[in-house]
Design a protein around this motif. Structure first.
Motif, PDB file in Angstrom:
ATOM      1  N   ILE A  94     142.302  31.948  26.395  1.00 12.23           N
ATOM      2  CA  ILE A  94     142.915  30.665  26.751  1.00 12.23           C
ATOM      3  C   ILE A  94     141.857  29.564  26.843  1.00 12.23           C
ATOM      4  O   ILE A  94     142.044  28.459  26.318  1.00 12.23           O
ATOM      5  CB  ILE A  94     143.707  30.783  28.075  1.00 12.23           C
ATOM      6  N   LEU A  95     140.743  29.866  27.507  1.00 18.78           N
ATOM      7  CA  LEU A  95     139.679  28.857  27.633  1.00 18.78           C
ATOM      8  C   LEU A  95     139.130  28.444  26.265  1.00 18.78           C
ATOM      9  O   LEU A  95     138.911  27.256  26.015  1.00 18.78           O
ATOM     10  CB  LEU A  95     138.549  29.379  28.521  1.00 18.78           C
ATOM     11  N   LEU A  96     138.922  29.411  25.377  1.00 19.65           N
ATOM     12  CA  LEU A  96     138.389  29.080  24.052  1.00 19.65           C
ATOM     13  C   LEU A  96     139.378  28.264  23.229  1.00 19.65           C
ATOM     14  O   LEU A  96     138.996  27.310  22.545  1.00 19.65           O
ATOM     15  CB  LEU A  96     137.991  30.352  23.299  1.00 19.65           C
ATOM     16  N   VAL A  97     140.646  28.629  23.294  1.00 19.53           N
ATOM     17  CA  VAL A  97     141.662  27.898  22.532  1.00 19.53           C
ATOM     18  C   VAL A  97     141.814  26.474  23.060  1.00 19.53           C
ATOM     19  O   VAL A  97     141.738  25.505  22.295  1.00 19.53           O
ATOM     20  CB  VAL A  97     143.021  28.644  22.563  1.00 19.53           C
ATOM     21  N   LEU A  98     142.026  26.336  24.355  1.00 19.83           N
ATOM     22  CA  LEU A  98     142.278  25.002  24.914  1.00 19.83           C
ATOM     23  C   LEU A  98     141.074  24.076  24.792  1.00 19.83           C
ATOM     24  O   LEU A  98     141.219  22.906  24.427  1.00 19.83           O
ATOM     25  CB  LEU A  98     142.727  25.114  26.374  1.00 19.83           C
ATOM     26  N   THR A  99     139.887  24.589  25.093  1.00 18.87           N
ATOM     27  CA  THR A  99     138.706  23.722  25.002  1.00 18.87           C
ATOM     28  C   THR A  99     138.364  23.432  23.543  1.00 18.87           C
ATOM     29  O   THR A  99     137.902  22.340  23.224  1.00 18.87           O
ATOM     30  CB  THR A  99     137.488  24.329  25.730  1.00 18.87           C
ATOM     31  N   GLY A 100     138.604  24.403  22.656  1.00 17.63           N
ATOM     32  CA  GLY A 100     138.365  24.166  21.228  1.00 17.63           C
ATOM     33  C   GLY A 100     139.247  23.045  20.701  1.00 17.63           C
ATOM     34  O   GLY A 100     138.784  22.155  19.984  1.00 17.63           O
ATOM     35  N   ILE A 101     140.528  23.070  21.067  1.00 20.49           N
ATOM     36  CA  ILE A 101     141.454  22.015  20.632  1.00 20.49           C
ATOM     37  C   ILE A 101     141.056  20.675  21.243  1.00 20.49           C
ATOM     38  O   ILE A 101     140.992  19.656  20.550  1.00 20.49           O
ATOM     39  CB  ILE A 101     142.908  22.364  21.024  1.00 20.49           C
ATOM     40  N   TYR A 102     140.789  20.671  22.539  1.00 18.46           N
ATOM     41  CA  TYR A 102     140.435  19.429  23.221  1.00 18.46           C
ATOM     42  C   TYR A 102     139.216  18.775  22.573  1.00 18.46           C
ATOM     43  O   TYR A 102     139.203  17.579  22.302  1.00 18.46           O
ATOM     44  CB  TYR A 102     140.177  19.684  24.711  1.00 18.46           C
ATOM     45  N   MET A 103     138.187  19.584  22.316  1.00 15.77           N
ATOM     46  CA  MET A 103     136.942  19.023  21.770  1.00 15.77           C
ATOM     47  C   MET A 103     137.078  18.596  20.317  1.00 15.77           C
ATOM     48  O   MET A 103     136.234  17.864  19.815  1.00 15.77           O
ATOM     49  CB  MET A 103     135.789  20.011  21.958  1.00 15.77           C
ATOM     50  N   LEU A 104     138.132  19.016  19.644  1.00 23.11           N
ATOM     51  CA  LEU A 104     138.370  18.530  18.280  1.00 23.11           C
ATOM     52  C   LEU A 104     138.829  17.074  18.281  1.00 23.11           C
ATOM     53  O   LEU A 104     138.580  16.345  17.330  1.00 23.11           O
ATOM     54  CB  LEU A 104     139.427  19.385  17.582  1.00 23.11           C
ATOM     55  N   TYR A 105     139.517  16.681  19.343  1.00 20.19           N
ATOM     56  CA  TYR A 105     140.151  15.373  19.343  1.00 20.19           C
ATOM     57  C   TYR A 105     139.682  14.413  20.413  1.00 20.19           C
ATOM     58  O   TYR A 105     140.114  13.269  20.443  1.00 20.19           O
ATOM     59  CB  TYR A 105     141.674  15.559  19.461  1.00 20.19           C
ATOM     60  N   LYS A 106     138.804  14.838  21.277  1.00 21.83           N
ATOM     61  CA  LYS A 106     138.318  13.971  22.347  1.00 21.83           C
ATOM     62  C   LYS A 106     136.794  14.004  22.398  1.00 21.83           C
ATOM     63  O   LYS A 106     136.161  14.940  21.929  1.00 21.83           O
ATOM     64  CB  LYS A 106     138.852  14.432  23.709  1.00 21.83           C
ATOM     65  N   ASN A 107     136.231  12.991  23.030  1.00 26.09           N
ATOM     66  CA  ASN A 107     134.796  12.993  23.275  1.00 26.09           C
ATOM     67  C   ASN A 107     134.447  14.117  24.237  1.00 26.09           C
ATOM     68  O   ASN A 107     135.303  14.627  24.946  1.00 26.09           O
ATOM     69  CB  ASN A 107     134.349  11.657  23.866  1.00 26.09           C
ATOM     70  N   ASP A 108     133.171  14.449  24.278  1.00 22.99           N
ATOM     71  CA  ASP A 108     132.726  15.497  25.192  1.00 22.99           C
ATOM     72  C   ASP A 108     133.102  15.153  26.630  1.00 22.99           C
ATOM     73  O   ASP A 108     133.043  14.008  27.054  1.00 22.99           O
ATOM     74  CB  ASP A 108     131.212  15.680  25.094  1.00 22.99           C
ATOM     75  N   ASN A 109     133.473  16.175  27.335  1.00 22.77           N
ATOM     76  CA  ASN A 109     133.861  16.055  28.726  1.00 22.77           C
ATOM     77  C   ASN A 109     133.147  17.176  29.468  1.00 22.77           C
ATOM     78  O   ASN A 109     133.208  18.325  29.043  1.00 22.77           O
ATOM     79  CB  ASN A 109     135.384  16.188  28.825  1.00 22.77           C
ATOM     80  N   ARG A 110     132.479  16.860  30.540  1.00 24.98           N
ATOM     81  CA  ARG A 110     131.673  17.831  31.279  1.00 24.98           C
ATOM     82  C   ARG A 110     132.490  19.053  31.685  1.00 24.98           C
ATOM     83  O   ARG A 110     132.068  20.185  31.498  1.00 24.98           O
ATOM     84  CB  ARG A 110     131.070  17.164  32.500  1.00 24.98           C
ATOM     85  N   LEU A 111     133.660  18.835  32.244  1.00 24.88           N
ATOM     86  CA  LEU A 111     134.498  19.948  32.691  1.00 24.88           C
ATOM     87  C   LEU A 111     134.949  20.824  31.517  1.00 24.88           C
ATOM     88  O   LEU A 111     134.974  22.050  31.638  1.00 24.88           O
ATOM     89  CB  LEU A 111     135.726  19.395  33.423  1.00 24.88           C
TER      90      LEU A 111
END
Length: 160
Positions: free
Chosen positions: A84-101
């Motif tokens: 879940i962490l890999l999928v959600l963070t992978g998708i998020y980082m494809l479309y948003k700037n880096d986020n510390r959390l």
């Protein structure tokens, strides 16, 4: 579209997402059936039977096998959490700037699945070349992504 200008970052995020999907696929059967939990002790006994790594064989015999039910639960929940962490963070980082959390969550997911690959690899590598190769390749790919994510968070934190 993506705010990521670095194509390597995009490819690594896609690869991270794909690994997450593989981990979720792997844990699916472990949650819909009790076969994994019911048979984990037998599997661990088999893995320890001819394991050439004496120290790991001892770990399996003295720690993992007596606590097989706990190890089964940790394995399936680790696969689910890491996936879940890999999928959600992978998708998020494809479309948003880096986020510390998000970067920290990505690193946590990678550390979880790397631990799973490492331990399953040590337990089963002697059973076939496929087991050895698959776990080693997945571990190395996860290590590459982890190295890049750590680099990204260090860069991100140096701007603070």
């Amino acid at each position: 579209m993506s705010k990521i200008e670095n194509p390597e970052s995009r490819y690594l995020n896609i690869l991270q997402f794909t690994l997450g999907v593989l981990w979720l696929k792997s844990c699916y059967a472990k949650f819909i059936s009790n076969d994994f939990i019911d048979n984990i002790a037998k599997t661990l006994i088999f893995f320890s039977s001819k394991n050439p790594l004496g120290w790991y064989k001892s770990f399996l015999i003295s720690v993992a096998i007596p606590n097989a039910h706990l190890f089964a639960q940790l394995s399936r929940w680790g696969e689910l959490t890491g996936g879940i962490l890999l999928v959600l963070t992978g998708i998020y980082m494809l479309y948003k700037n880096d986020n510390r959390l998000v970067l920290i969550a990505s690193i946590l997911g990678l550390l979880i699945v790397m631990n799973l690959n490492f331990n399953f690899g040590l337990a089963s590598y002697w059973t076939s070349p496929a087991n050895e190769t698959l776990n080693l390749v997945m571990f190395l790919v996860e290590l590459i992504i982890l190295s890049y994510q750590v680099h990204r968070i260090r860069k991100f934190l140096s701007h603070d």
